[in-house]
Write a protein that holds these residues in place. Structure first.
Motif, PDB file in Angstrom:
ATOM      1  N   GLY A  51       0.192 -12.096 -34.910  1.00  6.24           N
ATOM      2  CA  GLY A  51       0.081 -13.078 -33.840  1.00  6.24           C
ATOM      3  C   GLY A  51       1.380 -13.754 -33.454  1.00  6.24           C
ATOM      4  N   TYR A  52       2.502 -13.147 -33.823  1.00  3.60           N
ATOM      5  CA  TYR A  52       3.804 -13.751 -33.536  1.00  3.60           C
ATOM      6  C   TYR A  52       4.474 -13.219 -32.278  1.00  3.60           C
ATOM      7  CZ  TYR A  52       3.652 -15.922 -38.138  1.00  3.60           C
ATOM      8  OH  TYR A  52       3.297 -16.680 -39.225  1.00  3.60           O
ATOM      9  N   VAL A  53       4.121 -12.022 -31.826  1.00  2.00           N
ATOM     10  CA  VAL A  53       4.717 -11.466 -30.613  1.00  2.00           C
ATOM     11  C   VAL A  53       3.644 -10.796 -29.763  1.00  2.00           C
ATOM     12  CG1 VAL A  53       6.989 -11.045 -31.674  1.00  2.00           C
ATOM     13  CG2 VAL A  53       5.309  -9.203 -31.612  1.00  2.00           C
ATOM     14  N   ASP A  54       3.955 -10.712 -28.483  1.00  2.00           N
ATOM     15  CA  ASP A  54       3.198  -9.898 -27.530  1.00  2.00           C
ATOM     16  C   ASP A  54       4.176  -8.893 -26.970  1.00  2.00           C
ATOM     17  OD1 ASP A  54       0.655 -11.146 -27.601  1.00  2.00           O
ATOM     18  OD2 ASP A  54       1.375 -12.735 -26.276  1.00  2.00           O
ATOM     19  N   GLN A  55       3.691  -7.674 -26.732  1.00  2.00           N
ATOM     20  CA  GLN A  55       4.573  -6.660 -26.170  1.00  2.00           C
ATOM     21  C   GLN A  55       3.780  -5.781 -25.228  1.00  2.00           C
ATOM     22  OE1 GLN A  55       6.388  -3.968 -28.988  1.00  2.00           O
ATOM     23  NE2 GLN A  55       7.858  -3.226 -27.481  1.00  2.00           N
ATOM     24  N   GLU A  56       4.340  -5.633 -24.041  1.00  2.00           N
ATOM     25  CA  GLU A  56       3.779  -4.669 -23.113  1.00  2.00           C
ATOM     26  C   GLU A  56       4.082  -3.285 -23.681  1.00  2.00           C
ATOM     27  OE1 GLU A  56       5.889  -5.508 -19.531  1.00  2.00           O
ATOM     28  OE2 GLU A  56       5.240  -7.600 -19.522  1.00  2.00           O
ATOM     29  N   SER A  57       3.290  -2.308 -23.347  1.00  2.00           N
ATOM     30  CA  SER A  57       3.515  -0.963 -23.864  1.00  2.00           C
ATOM     31  C   SER A  57       4.934  -0.508 -23.531  1.00  2.00           C
ATOM     32  CB  SER A  57       2.493  -0.002 -23.270  1.00  2.00           C
ATOM     33  OG  SER A  57       2.665   1.275 -23.821  1.00  2.00           O
ATOM     34  N   TYR A  58       5.749  -0.360 -24.550  1.00  2.00           N
ATOM     35  CA  TYR A  58       7.158   0.047 -24.423  1.00  2.00           C
ATOM     36  C   TYR A  58       7.918  -0.867 -23.455  1.00  2.00           C
ATOM     37  CZ  TYR A  58       5.548   4.134 -26.873  1.00  2.00           C
ATOM     38  OH  TYR A  58       4.990   4.967 -27.796  1.00  2.00           O
ATOM     39  N   GLY A  59       7.589  -2.151 -23.475  1.00  2.00           N
ATOM     40  CA  GLY A  59       8.233  -3.060 -22.549  1.00  2.00           C
ATOM     41  C   GLY A  59       8.743  -4.315 -23.215  1.00  2.00           C
ATOM     42  N   THR A  60       8.716  -5.373 -22.445  1.00  2.00           N
ATOM     43  CA  THR A  60       9.253  -6.654 -22.855  1.00  2.00           C
ATOM     44  C   THR A  60       8.503  -7.225 -24.052  1.00  2.00           C
ATOM     45  OG1 THR A  60       9.877  -7.089 -20.569  1.00  2.00           O
ATOM     46  CG2 THR A  60       9.799  -8.970 -22.031  1.00  2.00           C
ATOM     47  N   ILE A  61       9.259  -7.792 -24.974  1.00  2.00           N
ATOM     48  CA  ILE A  61       8.703  -8.442 -26.163  1.00  2.00           C
ATOM     49  C   ILE A  61       8.810  -9.940 -25.951  1.00  2.00           C
ATOM     50  CG2 ILE A  61       9.003  -8.817 -28.641  1.00  2.00           C
ATOM     51  CD1 ILE A  61      10.264  -5.926 -28.659  1.00  2.00           C
ATOM     52  N   ARG A  62       7.707 -10.634 -26.172  1.00  2.00           N
ATOM     53  CA  ARG A  62       7.689 -12.088 -26.013  1.00  2.00           C
ATOM     54  C   ARG A  62       7.137 -12.728 -27.278  1.00  2.00           C
ATOM     55  NH1 ARG A  62       5.732 -10.111 -21.243  1.00  2.00           N
ATOM     56  NH2 ARG A  62       7.000 -10.534 -19.405  1.00  2.00           N
ATOM     57  N   LEU A  63       7.727 -13.854 -27.642  1.00  2.00           N
ATOM     58  CA  LEU A  63       7.192 -14.633 -28.753  1.00  2.00           C
ATOM     59  C   LEU A  63       5.931 -15.357 -28.295  1.00  2.00           C
ATOM     60  CD1 LEU A  63      10.537 -16.226 -29.968  1.00  2.00           C
ATOM     61  CD2 LEU A  63       9.214 -14.492 -31.196  1.00  2.00           C
ATOM     62  N   THR A  64       4.917 -15.365 -29.135  1.00  2.00           N
ATOM     63  CA  THR A  64       3.749 -16.196 -28.877  1.00  2.00           C
ATOM     64  C   THR A  64       4.122 -17.631 -29.239  1.00  2.00           C
ATOM     65  OG1 THR A  64       2.918 -15.934 -31.122  1.00  2.00           O
ATOM     66  CG2 THR A  64       2.157 -14.293 -29.481  1.00  2.00           C
ATOM     67  N   ASP A  65       3.231 -18.567 -28.997  1.00  2.00           N
ATOM     68  CA  ASP A  65       3.514 -19.951 -29.391  1.00  2.00           C
ATOM     69  C   ASP A  65       3.775 -20.030 -30.896  1.00  2.00           C
ATOM     70  OD1 ASP A  65       3.271 -20.817 -26.790  1.00  2.00           O
ATOM     71  OD2 ASP A  65       1.212 -21.534 -27.021  1.00  2.00           O
ATOM     72  N   ALA A  66       2.951 -19.326 -31.672  1.00  2.00           N
ATOM     73  CA  ALA A  66       3.136 -19.319 -33.132  1.00  2.00           C
ATOM     74  C   ALA A  66       4.450 -18.648 -33.511  1.00  2.00           C
ATOM     75  CB  ALA A  66       1.963 -18.616 -33.815  1.00  2.00           C
TER      76      ALA A  66
END
Length: 123
Positions: A51-66
């Motif tokens: 639950g620490y990152v979100d990532q589009e399929s082979y794309g941008t990586i974003r930190l979640t709030d946690a």
């Protein structure tokens, strides 16, 4: 979910790359840390599951709030420890940076708070 030192390093790196570049991709992390892209991809899977990152399929990586909270905690410890090592122990910046990278993952909250107090007293 508890993450290990390597997971904290990834979170901190994502935070720093985001601040510097605006967006983060797996290849950016691989280049920054000197790791292979498959290693980064595996790590992002673990961090996503935690639950620490979100990532589009082979794309941008974003930190979640946690993830952002955790990354900021790690980076904050890093900055504090580096400053402590340079100011109180008179270490050079390169040595302080190297040591801070390792210490930030194992130091207790009590020690961090005491370092903060000692630096405040020194100023």
């Amino acid at each position: 979910m508890k993450i290990q030192e390597s997971g904290e390093n990834y979170l901190e790196t994502i935070l720093l790359l985001e601040m510097r570049n605006g967006t983060v991709r797996a290849v950016d992390i691989a280049n920054e840390l000197g790791y292979s892209k498959p290693s980064v991809t595996r790590a992002m899977g673990v961090l996503k599951k935690a639950g620490y990152v979100d990532q589009e399929s082979y794309g941008t990586i974003r930190l979640t709030d946690a993830g952002r909270k955790r990354a900021n905690e790690v980076y904050g410890r890093h900055v504090l420890i580096k400053e402590f090592l340079m100011t109180i122990l008179s270490l050079d910046a390169v040595t302080a940076e190297t040591d801070a990278c390792r210490i930030e993952h194992i130091v207790s909250p009590l020690t961090v708070e005491r370092m903060r107090e000692v630096l405040r007293e020194k100023r």
